[in-house]
Design a protein around this motif. Structure first.
Motif, mmCIF file in Angstrom:
data_model
loop_
_atom_site.group_PDB
_atom_site.id
_atom_site.type_symbol
_atom_site.label_atom_id
_atom_site.label_comp_id
_atom_site.label_asym_id
_atom_site.label_seq_id
_atom_site.Cartn_x
_atom_site.Cartn_y
_atom_site.Cartn_z
ATOM 1 N N ALA A 1 0.834 -1.207 0.000
ATOM 2 C CA ALA A 1 0.000 0.000 0.000
ATOM 3 C C ALA A 1 0.867 1.254 0.000
ATOM 4 O O ALA A 1 0.555 2.248 -0.680
ATOM 5 N N THR A 2 1.964 1.234 0.754
ATOM 6 C CA THR A 2 2.866 2.387 0.782
ATOM 7 C C THR A 2 3.522 2.601 -0.577
ATOM 8 O O THR A 2 3.690 3.744 -1.030
ATOM 9 N N GLU A 3 3.878 1.516 -1.247
ATOM 10 C CA GLU A 3 4.463 1.634 -2.590
ATOM 11 C C GLU A 3 3.444 2.188 -3.582
ATOM 12 O O GLU A 3 3.784 3.007 -4.448
ATOM 13 N N ALA A 4 2.183 1.753 -3.458
ATOM 14 C CA ALA A 4 1.138 2.291 -4.340
ATOM 15 C C ALA A 4 0.936 3.777 -4.083
ATOM 16 O O ALA A 4 0.756 4.573 -5.024
ATOM 17 N N ALA B 1 -5.183 8.740 -1.990
ATOM 18 C CA ALA B 1 -4.247 7.618 -1.894
ATOM 19 C C ALA B 1 -3.754 7.441 -0.462
ATOM 20 O O ALA B 1 -3.615 6.306 0.026
ATOM 21 N N TYR B 2 -3.507 8.568 0.221
ATOM 22 C CA TYR B 2 -3.075 8.498 1.624
ATOM 23 C C TYR B 2 -4.159 7.856 2.490
ATOM 24 O O TYR B 2 -3.867 7.001 3.339
ATOM 25 N N LEU B 3 -5.405 8.222 2.289
ATOM 26 C CA LEU B 3 -6.499 7.652 3.083
ATOM 27 C C LEU B 3 -6.669 6.153 2.810
ATOM 28 O O LEU B 3 -6.965 5.372 3.718
ATOM 29 N N LEU B 4 -6.473 5.747 1.552
ATOM 30 C CA LEU B 4 -6.546 4.321 1.225
ATOM 31 C C LEU B 4 -5.469 3.529 1.962
ATOM 32 O O LEU B 4 -5.725 2.443 2.489
ATOM 33 N N LYS B 5 -4.254 4.085 1.985
ATOM 34 C CA LYS B 5 -3.161 3.407 2.705
ATOM 35 C C LYS B 5 -3.480 3.296 4.195
ATOM 36 O O LYS B 5 -3.295 2.235 4.808
ATOM 37 N N GLU B 6 -3.976 4.380 4.781
ATOM 38 C CA GLU B 6 -4.257 4.372 6.212
ATOM 39 C C GLU B 6 -5.431 3.455 6.567
ATOM 40 O O GLU B 6 -5.413 2.781 7.587
ATOM 41 N N GLN B 7 -6.458 3.428 5.724
ATOM 42 C CA GLN B 7 -7.596 2.551 6.025
ATOM 43 C C GLN B 7 -7.183 1.080 5.952
ATOM 44 O O GLN B 7 -7.669 0.261 6.731
#
Length: 388
Positions: free
Chosen positions: A222-225, A284-290
């Motif tokens: 997720a961090t790479e995405a 994208a940040y919210l997707l990674k955190e969720q």
């Protein structure tokens, strides 16, 4: 005394130890007298070299053919006594290989071959693969040029139980061959990353085991995405000539990478600016955190949140996260199993860190077998005690 002042002790095995194969120690018929008398380096007497000298006849073993007779004071195919090698192994586990070579006055390569012999004997006397129920499989780079070891750790004890050079399907299958069909059936849980060279053999050889996908690797994807989205937005800003926005995005890397609870005041302000000015990157940040949050919830709640995350990721219009959603859909069962059983590769990463420390402290090894031998002695509790 020898010609150079060394102490030489003449010895011979007693009748119970004579005419035995040097490999399997079975009593065997004699073959010839060998190449005459042989010397074994013993522990020094202060600063004086000491040697044990004896005849070295050969026997014909039914299994190993013509081999040198076993002697009680040394391992087979060694130029050192057993006590000397045990002390070298103990020192190598507790200090650097360079210091061991200098203190014991042996060559650099000799330390590695001694470790291999001591570890091989210790492994032969202890069944490290017995009673395994929960294991972890991972790889570690031990040398430049894509040189890898595959390691297997017992989650119950935290000990290293198996290691071999290589990072491929064949290497994993070699472990299952060593484990045996009956003991493969006893494995309940296996933690690993999403690599197909690990998951494929697990599905074939451990049909009753549950594979748990390591949470760290999921969040790392997720961090790479997220970073792909950041670079895409940054490149777009540069193409449009918006250099100020490009500079802000380049400086925002750690603000979007780090966990919210670890952000500095400046990074929190940077994240707030991104929320106001760049909806694509903030999405994208919210997707990674969720996705991170699923590992903080009970299994049932985590499953519901994962389903909602997948639905959001599939329609988020961010190609890197759409691709990640497909990957996580394929690995869904393994991800939920890791949450349900609380299993991760944390123990394996701890072992990998210690293996890296061993290699760094020794300034590298000429062969992966020497590194594996030292890792087994230290991380599988196989190190012999100091001679008494």
């Amino acid at each position: 005394m020898g010609s150079e002042g060394e102490v030489i002790v003449s010895a011979r095995p007693n009748w119970r130890e004579r005419d035995r194969c040097g490999v399997c120690r079975r009593r065997s018929p004699g073959f010839d007298l060998g190449e005459g008398r042989r010397r074994w380096r013993a522990l020094d007497l202060g600063t004086t070299f000491a040697f044990v000298e004896a005849e070295a006849p050969r026997v014909t073993c039914r299994r190993y053919g013509v081999v040198v007779c076993a002697v009680p004071w040394a391992r087979h195919d060694s130029r050192f006594t057993r006590a000397f090698e045990d002390q070298v192994a103990w020192l190598a586990v507790n200090t650097s290989k360079t210091a061991v070579a200098e203190l014991m006055r042996v060559a650099w390569r000799s330390v590695g071959t001694i470790l291999e012999r001591v570890a091989a004997e210790a492994v032969r006397d202890v069944d490290r693969l017995d009673g395994l129920r929960r294991i972890g499989i991972d790889e570690i780079s031990h040398r430049k040029g894509q040189r890898y070891l595959t390691v297997v750790v017992d989650h119950h004890t935290g000990r290293l139980v198996w290691a071999a050079p290589g990072r491929d399907r064949k290497t994993v299958l070699a472990f299952f061959d060593a484990l045996g069909e009956e003991r493969c059936k006893q494995i309940e849980l296996v933690s690993a990353d999403m690599a197909s060279w690990i998951s494929g053999p697990i599905a074939e050889r451990l049909p009753d085991a549950v594979r748990c996908v390591d949470p760290f690797h999921v969040v790392m994807l997720a961090t790479e995405a997220l970073d792909d989205v950041r670079r895409e937005v940054w490149n777009e800003a540069r193409r449009q000539g918006n250099l100020e926005l490009a500079r802000e995005l380049k400086g925002a890397r750690f603000a979007v990478w780090k966990n919210p609870e670890n952000l500095t005041d400046g990074q929190q302000a940077k994240l707030a600016t991104i929320q106001q000015t760049n909806a694509k990157l903030y999405r994208a940040y919210l997707l990674k955190e969720q996705l991170r949050q699923i590992y903080r919830l009970p299994a049932a709640a985590a499953e519901r949140l994962l389903e909602r995350w997948l639905a959001w990721a599939r329609r988020c219009r961010l190609p890197s996260f759409v691709k990640l959603a497909r990957t996580i859909t394929e690995q869904r069962n393994g991800i939920l199993a890791a949450i349900a059983h609380g299993l991760s590769n944390a123990r394996i990463e701890q072992v990998n860190t210690q293996i890296r420390l061993i290699a760094r402290r020794a300034f590298g090894f000429h062969s992966p077998q020497a590194l594996i031998a030292l890792a087994m002695l230290k991380l599988a509790d196989l190190c012999p005690p100091l001679p008494r």
